[in-house]
Write an enzyme that holds these catalytic residues in place. Sequence first.
Site, PDB file in Angstrom:
ATOM      1  N   CYS A  64      -4.270  51.827  -8.105  1.00 30.22           N
ATOM      2  CA  CYS A  64      -3.937  51.054  -9.312  1.00 30.22           C
ATOM      3  C   CYS A  64      -2.633  50.296  -9.124  1.00 30.22           C
ATOM      4  CB  CYS A  64      -3.821  52.001 -10.504  1.00 30.22           C
ATOM      5  SG  CYS A  64      -3.149  51.194 -11.965  1.00 30.22           S
ATOM      6  N   CYS A  67       0.243  51.637 -11.654  1.00 27.49           N
ATOM      7  CA  CYS A  67       0.809  52.985 -11.590  1.00 27.49           C
ATOM      8  C   CYS A  67       2.202  52.954 -10.932  1.00 27.49           C
ATOM      9  CB  CYS A  67      -0.118  53.907 -10.791  1.00 27.49           C
ATOM     10  SG  CYS A  67      -1.417  54.656 -11.797  1.00 27.49           S
ATOM     11  N   HIS A 127      -1.951  56.823 -15.912  1.00 25.87           N
ATOM     12  CA  HIS A 127      -3.110  55.962 -15.703  1.00 25.87           C
ATOM     13  C   HIS A 127      -4.276  56.279 -16.648  1.00 25.87           C
ATOM     14  CE1 HIS A 127      -5.605  53.369 -13.117  1.00 25.87           C
ATOM     15  NE2 HIS A 127      -6.571  54.237 -13.360  1.00 25.87           N
ATOM     16  N   ASN A 165      -6.061  43.520 -24.179  1.00 27.14           N
ATOM     17  CA  ASN A 165      -7.514  43.533 -24.006  1.00 27.14           C
ATOM     18  C   ASN A 165      -7.853  44.925 -23.556  1.00 27.14           C
ATOM     19  OD1 ASN A 165      -8.187  40.897 -24.541  1.00 27.14           O
ATOM     20  ND2 ASN A 165      -7.868  40.258 -22.419  1.00 27.14           N
ATOM     21  N   SER A 173      -9.497  44.274 -16.525  1.00 23.96           N
ATOM     22  CA  SER A 173      -9.820  44.575 -15.135  1.00 23.96           C
ATOM     23  C   SER A 173      -9.270  45.924 -14.669  1.00 23.96           C
ATOM     24  CB  SER A 173      -9.288  43.462 -14.229  1.00 23.96           C
ATOM     25  OG  SER A 173      -7.879  43.393 -14.327  1.00 23.96           O
ATOM     26  N   HIS A 176      -5.743  51.280 -16.623  1.00 27.75           N
ATOM     27  CA  HIS A 176      -4.367  51.742 -16.879  1.00 27.75           C
ATOM     28  C   HIS A 176      -3.890  51.093 -18.192  1.00 27.75           C
ATOM     29  CE1 HIS A 176      -0.483  53.255 -15.087  1.00 27.75           C
ATOM     30  NE2 HIS A 176      -0.110  52.666 -16.198  1.00 27.75           N
ATOM     31  N   HIS A 178      -2.336  48.997 -20.677  1.00 28.01           N
ATOM     32  CA  HIS A 178      -1.421  47.861 -20.554  1.00 28.01           C
ATOM     33  C   HIS A 178      -1.843  46.712 -21.461  1.00 28.01           C
ATOM     34  CE1 HIS A 178      -4.745  46.434 -18.074  1.00 28.01           C
ATOM     35  NE2 HIS A 178      -4.241  45.221 -18.200  1.00 28.01           N
ATOM     36  N   GLN A 180      -0.539  42.317 -22.364  1.00 25.60           N
ATOM     37  CA  GLN A 180       0.108  41.159 -21.741  1.00 25.60           C
ATOM     38  C   GLN A 180       0.899  40.380 -22.778  1.00 25.60           C
ATOM     39  OE1 GLN A 180      -2.078  38.760 -18.955  1.00 25.60           O
ATOM     40  NE2 GLN A 180      -3.803  40.168 -18.940  1.00 25.60           N
TER      41      GLN A 180
HETATM   42  P1  H2U Z   1      -6.048  42.466 -17.429  1.00 26.71           P
HETATM   43  O1  H2U Z   1      -6.912  43.426 -16.747  1.00 26.71           O
HETATM   44  O2  H2U Z   1      -5.857  42.805 -18.887  1.00 26.71           O
HETATM   45  O3  H2U Z   1      -6.434  41.055 -17.167  1.00 26.71           O
HETATM   46  O4  H2U Z   1      -4.516  42.642 -16.895  1.00 26.71           O
HETATM   47  C1  H2U Z   1      -4.162  42.735 -15.575  1.00 26.71           C
HETATM   48  C2  H2U Z   1      -3.169  41.641 -15.277  1.00 26.71           C
HETATM   49  O5  H2U Z   1      -2.371  42.066 -14.196  1.00 26.71           O
HETATM   50  C3  H2U Z   1      -3.890  40.355 -14.838  1.00 26.71           C
HETATM   51  O6  H2U Z   1      -3.494  39.314 -15.710  1.00 26.71           O
HETATM   52  C4  H2U Z   1      -2.153  40.988 -13.322  1.00 26.71           C
HETATM   53  C5  H2U Z   1      -3.417  40.134 -13.429  1.00 26.71           C
HETATM   54  O7  H2U Z   1      -3.094  38.777 -13.206  1.00 26.71           O
HETATM   55  N1  H2U Z   1      -1.905  41.508 -11.973  1.00 26.71           N
HETATM   56  C6  H2U Z   1      -0.648  41.362 -11.405  1.00 26.71           C
HETATM   57  O8  H2U Z   1       0.228  40.752 -12.027  1.00 26.71           O
HETATM   58  N2  H2U Z   1      -0.391  41.899 -10.183  1.00 26.71           N
HETATM   59  C7  H2U Z   1      -1.306  42.560  -9.421  1.00 26.71           C
HETATM   60  O9  H2U Z   1      -0.981  43.049  -8.375  1.00 26.71           O
HETATM   61  C8  H2U Z   1      -2.704  42.650  -9.893  1.00 26.71           C
HETATM   62  C9  H2U Z   1      -2.978  42.172 -11.283  1.00 26.71           C
HETATM   63 ZN    ZN Z   2      -2.601  53.247 -12.943  1.00 27.79          ZN
END
Ligand code: H2U
Ligand code: ZN
Length: 356
Positions: A64, A67, A127, A165, A173, A176, A178, A180
């Site tokens: 992840c 994490c 996580h 989301n 995606s 964990h 989180h 934005q």
């Molecule tokens: P979502 O799964 O809610 O989209 O959030 C994950 C966000 O984390 C996604 O916008 C970012 C993706 O661009 N991300 C990073 O900033 N760094 C990473 O190493 C992988 C994902």
């Molecule tokens: Zn995690």
Amino acid sequence: MSDFRNILKSTIISKNMTLFQSHRRYNPLKDEWVLVSPQRTSRPWKGKQEKIIKDKKSAYDNQCYLCPGNKRASGQINPQYENTFVFDNDFPAISKSNQPKIQQESGIFFSENVNGACRVVCFSPKHDLTLAEMPEKKIENVINTWIKETKTLSKIYKWVQIFENKGEMMGCSNLHPHGQIWAGNFIPTEISKEDTQQKNYFQKKQSPLLVDYLQVEQLKQERIVIENNNWIVLVPFWATWPYEIMIIPQNHHPNLIQLSSSETTDLAKIMKKILVAYDKLFDTSMPYSMGWHFAPSYGKNNNHWQLHAHYYPPLLRSAVVKKFMVGYEMLSEAQRDITPEEATKKLKKLVNRRLH
Ligand code: H2U
Ligand code: ZN
């Protein structure tokens, strides 16, 4: 206030009508209508069923990127954080720097340059948790992180959008916990609509639209799911998603950054209650998109704004049957089956049920 009384009176001729007959309801925040078709709730469903993922995750996942201690796509290593952790999204949707100015092509095609910041907010180092499963104190840390980020970003950008989301169904995606934050030097469409509507109402009534709306809802007691000294959770009269809710402060606050410490404490408490109820509704970790709306930072006279959060969960009948906003909804206007009043009743029962 009288506007709302009229809307409520004229749209709902009798309670029976709202239970069985199709009708339309007006959304004064967006100047949009929603078609309500309560008689359709009994129709059989042979359509798509979503997968339920119930595998128990572990508190740490070495794959992840959120994490503690793990490497992200940028090559940076996450710190051993204990509460929340915020970083610049490695794949930002809005570029930070000014780009070469876009030239206008004609009177039909319009474009404009944008710049902004995209941040990722980890709610917890664990996580396998969701906000609903976190203790109130930890939820309060998340709220304080949102406030801190908003304070910093709104000094630079016109609009700061905090959102979460949750769940694969919403395109998340990574499980964990989180959210934005996207901030930009422009006012996005949804915020612009709410700004105009609240401004127009305030100009006519000298009172904020959502403050008046809350007063009517408190009188009617038909759509309030839960309230405490500082907050109300309700299913708005004009809700489009089946179990859509809004969280609105009891006091008038144009912005999130004006909350007192007792208000953030009470917000954490009410969030915990409604999120636990959401998870009980279909016995599944409720997927949703949520976000905060408040006055953009560009204007000085923001008294027409009232802070609020929207929660839009997609589920309709069970953990596996979601509401599709397709066909008529895409081409004509939003439509719902279960009435907001029925949705309120269901959520209210779950909120009152004792935790064990
Ligand atoms: P979502 O799964 O809610 O989209 O959030 C994950 C966000 O984390 C996604 O916008 C970012 C993706 O661009 N991300 C990073 O900033 N760094 C990473 O190493 C992988 C994902
Ligand atoms: Zn995690």
